[in-house]
Design an enzyme around this catalytic site. Structure first.
Site, PDB file in Angstrom:
ATOM      1  CG  HIS A  51      -0.028   0.325   2.391  1.00 46.42           C
ATOM      2  ND1 HIS A  51       0.256  -1.119   3.091  1.00 46.42           N
ATOM      3  CD2 HIS A  51       0.183   1.247   2.894  1.00 46.42           C
ATOM      4  CE1 HIS A  51       0.859  -0.731   4.345  1.00 46.42           C
ATOM      5  NE2 HIS A  51       0.952   1.359   4.186  1.00 46.42           N
ATOM      6  CG  HIS A 133       7.341   5.657   1.357  1.00 53.48           C
ATOM      7  ND1 HIS A 133       7.122   6.496   2.453  1.00 53.48           N
ATOM      8  CD2 HIS A 133       7.085   4.558   2.128  1.00 53.48           C
ATOM      9  CE1 HIS A 133       6.481   6.303   3.361  1.00 53.48           C
ATOM     10  NE2 HIS A 133       6.811   4.675   3.468  1.00 53.48           N
TER      11      HIS A 133
END
Ligand code: 2AM
Length: 187
Positions: A51, A133
């Site tokens: 995720h 990120h």
């Protein structure tokens, strides 16, 4: 019961807002992650945990979940696509991540609008600027090569609120809310 005892007894969840990839995108990200793990060592994240965190709340009383949902419903951002085309490392070599070298404008707006709506409702968020990120390897032994990674396009139609629960094999994530990305305010 004194207030502090009542607060301690209140059920809590460790929660965060995130972008969650669909299955084909998660599979592509995981394949790329496996290449990195082969080259750099360390612990590969499970495919079902991949995720991109938008806002980390941490340990939160369950009674505050409606306020989180209210904050999420304030967001007005169009759907977008991320192109994950770079790999980086943090904490020395230990955390390896995939990220976009050119984050799309709506992604920054999403994090900013959500952060503002959460702070207005009294939630404390980290002050560091948003750095999109996807963590893919932990406890790596070596840094990644400087070479670019194959670009993976991730279409983002929605964002989610997730509860993190510890299992014997690491964290498990449970979606507890989902909001579509939409440009216009609903009437
Ligand atoms: P990471 O991937 O960079 O470790 C669930 O734990 C998600 O929330 C992870 O994506 C993690 O980011 C992020 N996270 C965990 N602890 C955090 C903290 N104290 N502040 C900000 N983000 C955090």
């Amino acid at each position: 019961m004194p207030d502090s005892a009542a607060a301690a007894a209140e059920p809590r969840l460790r929660v965060f807002f995130a972008l969650w990839p669909d299955a084909p995108t998660a599979s592509r990200l995981h394949r790329e992650a496996r290449q990195l793990q082969r080259a750099c060592g360390g612990r590969l994240m499970r495919q079902d945990t991949i995720h991109l965190t938008l806002a980390f709340l941490g340990d939160t009383p369950v009674s505050r979940l409606p306020a989180l949902a209210e904050a999420a419903a304030q967001v007005r951002v169009p759907p977008c696509a991320l192109v994950l085309d770079r790999c980086g490392n943090w904490h020395g070599n230990r955390v390896l991540w995939l990220g976009p070298s050119c984050p799309p404008t709506p992604l920054g707006l999403l994090a900013a609008q959500l952060g503002k709506a959460l702070r207005e409702r009294g939630f404390a968020l980290e002050k560091r600027p948003f750095a999109p990120h996807v963590t893919v390897v932990r406890n790596a032994l070596r840094p990644p090569a400087a070479a670019p990674v194959p670009a993976i396009t991730w279409d983002v139609p929605a964002f989610v609120l997730v509860a993190s629960e510890r299992g014997p094999d690491g964290a498990h994530y449970r979606e507890i809310g989902r909001w579509p990305l939409i440009k216009e305010a609903a009437n």
